[in-house]
Design a protein around this motif. Structure first.
Motif, PDB file in Angstrom:
ATOM      1  N   MET A   1       9.608  -3.262 -13.308  1.00 38.21           N
ATOM      2  CA  MET A   1       9.434  -4.540 -12.611  1.00 38.21           C
ATOM      3  C   MET A   1       8.296  -4.419 -11.589  1.00 38.21           C
ATOM      4  SD  MET A   1      12.283  -6.717 -10.513  1.00 38.21           S
ATOM      5  CE  MET A   1      11.858  -8.278  -9.747  1.00 38.21           C
ATOM      6  N   ALA A   2       7.390  -5.390 -11.628  1.00 38.22           N
ATOM      7  CA  ALA A   2       6.227  -5.345 -10.742  1.00 38.22           C
ATOM      8  C   ALA A   2       6.647  -5.546  -9.297  1.00 38.22           C
ATOM      9  CB  ALA A   2       5.230  -6.419 -11.150  1.00 38.22           C
ATOM     10  N   ARG A   3       5.962  -4.861  -8.418  1.00 42.76           N
ATOM     11  CA  ARG A   3       6.237  -4.982  -6.993  1.00 42.76           C
ATOM     12  C   ARG A   3       5.797  -6.349  -6.490  1.00 42.76           C
ATOM     13  NH1 ARG A   3       3.451  -1.581  -2.090  1.00 42.76           N
ATOM     14  NH2 ARG A   3       5.100  -1.902  -0.533  1.00 42.76           N
ATOM     15  N   ARG A  44       1.009  -0.103  -5.951  1.00 42.18           N
ATOM     16  CA  ARG A  44       1.855  -0.570  -7.060  1.00 42.18           C
ATOM     17  C   ARG A  44       3.306  -0.153  -6.870  1.00 42.18           C
ATOM     18  NH1 ARG A  44      -1.193  -2.529 -11.196  1.00 42.18           N
ATOM     19  NH2 ARG A  44      -3.401  -1.907 -11.256  1.00 42.18           N
ATOM     20  N   ARG A  45       3.527   0.942  -6.139  1.00 37.72           N
ATOM     21  CA  ARG A  45       4.888   1.465  -5.976  1.00 37.72           C
ATOM     22  C   ARG A  45       5.391   1.201  -4.561  1.00 37.72           C
ATOM     23  NH1 ARG A  45       4.206   7.516  -7.008  1.00 37.72           N
ATOM     24  NH2 ARG A  45       2.176   7.079  -6.024  1.00 37.72           N
ATOM     25  N   ARG A  80       1.169   4.718  -2.450  1.00 34.67           N
ATOM     26  CA  ARG A  80       2.557   4.271  -2.570  1.00 34.67           C
ATOM     27  C   ARG A  80       2.907   3.566  -1.266  1.00 34.67           C
ATOM     28  NH1 ARG A  80       7.871   5.822  -1.482  1.00 34.67           N
ATOM     29  NH2 ARG A  80       7.149   7.512  -0.116  1.00 34.67           N
ATOM     30  N   GLY A  81       3.326   2.322  -1.351  1.00 33.18           N
ATOM     31  CA  GLY A  81       3.563   1.524  -0.156  1.00 33.18           C
ATOM     32  C   GLY A  81       2.371   0.635   0.145  1.00 33.18           C
ATOM     33  N   MET A 228       2.809   8.517   1.212  1.00 35.81           N
ATOM     34  CA  MET A 228       2.090   7.327   0.773  1.00 35.81           C
ATOM     35  C   MET A 228       0.942   7.684  -0.157  1.00 35.81           C
ATOM     36  SD  MET A 228       1.958   5.114   4.338  1.00 35.81           S
ATOM     37  CE  MET A 228       1.265   3.661   3.524  1.00 35.81           C
ATOM     38  N   ILE A 229       0.376   8.871   0.036  1.00 34.16           N
ATOM     39  CA  ILE A 229      -0.693   9.360  -0.831  1.00 34.16           C
ATOM     40  C   ILE A 229      -0.338  10.776  -1.263  1.00 34.16           C
ATOM     41  CG2 ILE A 229      -2.511   7.880   0.133  1.00 34.16           C
ATOM     42  CD1 ILE A 229      -3.387  10.214   1.873  1.00 34.16           C
TER      43      ILE A 229
END
Length: 354
Positions: A1-3, A44-45, A80-81, A228-229
């Motif tokens: 499912m897309a964020r 995206r996450r 991420r985020g 986050m990275i």
């Protein structure tokens, strides 16, 4: 499912994209509109939402360049985020090259702000409602005041374990366990249980490559700590790059006159050690300025013309001064590398000048 998209000021930023959003803030008396520029990088996450902001004092411009360099880091492709970058909070002060707003208020004493209050209160309210209420972590970038050069350092209220985690991950040589000031961005964030750290380095209206480089490295390290990275490849650097000060003390001039500095920024000093000499223009009277405690010099007044009572040195005290020395040695040895290939000059606090 897309964020889900990230929404700011009525603009939706889709997952996996980045976008510059102009947040309307006010108008000049010429009816020209002003905006606070915000760059949103929406991964995206799912993950933390980190706000990195600079120039809440309009003349503290190192933070503006730190944000710019962070936004060019290739690791953001794997974010991420969400990163919410606000390089210039006090747009009025930045345009006029001054710390304050047009009404001489300090924006960093106006939080949480008010929709119908003063200009500072309205800007604080806008920042709070449009951005701060939707973030999970904050890094606030500052410099010393005009003519005052701060050693790169982190200031934070260290009661929150997540704040401690961010402060230690940042990797500035010195951490100051600083109390909260009423009306500041940091105080409001803390009241909302948002972990926040303040980075201080350099002086107003001046770029400094070492300070900017250490700020960029620090932000990237925090983002890695928050996952986050991706983690940096290769051997890990020592976890403990910083030492926390027990407290700090300003040293003031005893007489009016012309100051000749002796102690350097970042230098270890002992109680009673001479920091500077202050003399009258004719050389008839001269007074030594001595350190009231043992510690590390974390701020120096670069203006040689001083008045009685003026703050000219800031000394941080440590329970283990030898550990603070080690943190400074590590900082000196790590000017290059980590996040870029910037050429870093020899600095006043660098022992290589001896």
């Amino acid at each position: 499912m897309a964020r889900a998209p990230y929404e700011i000021a009525g603009t939706q930023v889709k997952a996996g994209t980045r976008q510059t959003v102009e947040v309307p803030v006010a108008k000049l008396y010429t009816h020209t509109p002003l905006h606070i520029p915000v760059e949103v990088v929406h991964g995206r996450r799912d993950g933390p939402v980190l706000m990195v902001c600079g120039a809440i004092h309009g003349d503290e411009i190192n933070g503006v360049e730190i944000v710019r360099r962070v936004l060019t880091n290739s690791a953001l492709r794997h974010l991420r985020g969400t990163l919410v970058a606000v390089p210039i909070v006090n747009i009025f002060g930045f345009v006029q090259r001054t710390r304050y707003l047009p009404d001489r208020r300090d924006l960093n004493r106006c939080f949480p702000g008010s929709e119908s209050g003063s200009l500072g209160g309205r800007i604080a309210y806008l920042l709070r409602t449009q951005i701060m209420e939707r973030v999970t972590h904050i890094i606030d970038l500052h410099t010393g005041a005009i003519h005052r050069f701060n050693l790169p350092q982190i200031r934070a209220e260290l009661k929150n374990p997540e704040t401690v985690r961010m402060a230690e991950a940042f990797g500035a040589p010195i951490i100051i366990n600083a109390g909260l000031r009423e009306g500041s961005l940091r105080a409001y964030a803390d009241s909302q249980d948002i972990p926040v750290i303040t980075f201080e380095g350099g002086e107003a209206l001046r770029f400094d490559d070492v300070v900017i480089g250490s700020g960029v490295k620090g932000v990237i390290r925090v983002m890695r700590e928050l996952e986050m990275i991706p983690a940096k490849k290769g051997p890990k650097a020592p976890r403990k790059r910083s030492e926390t000060a027990a407290n700090s003390q300003w040293v003031r001039a005893d007489i009016d006159g012309i100051m000749r500095p002796v102690a350097r920024l970042g230098q270890k000093v002992r109680k009673g050690q001479r920091l500077a000499m202050v003399a009258d223009p004719f050389g008839e009277s001269e007074t030594a300025v001595v350190s009231p405690c043992s510690g590390i010099v974390i701020c120096v007044n670069n203006l040689p013309l001083v008045n009685e009572g003026e703050a000219i040195y800031h000394v941080a005290r440590f329970d283990e001064l030898s550990e603070a020395e080690k943190a400074m040695d590590y900082f000196r040895s790590s000017y290059e590398g980590d996040v870029g290939d910037d050429v870093v000059p020899v600095h006043p606090w660098d022992d290589r000048q001896k």
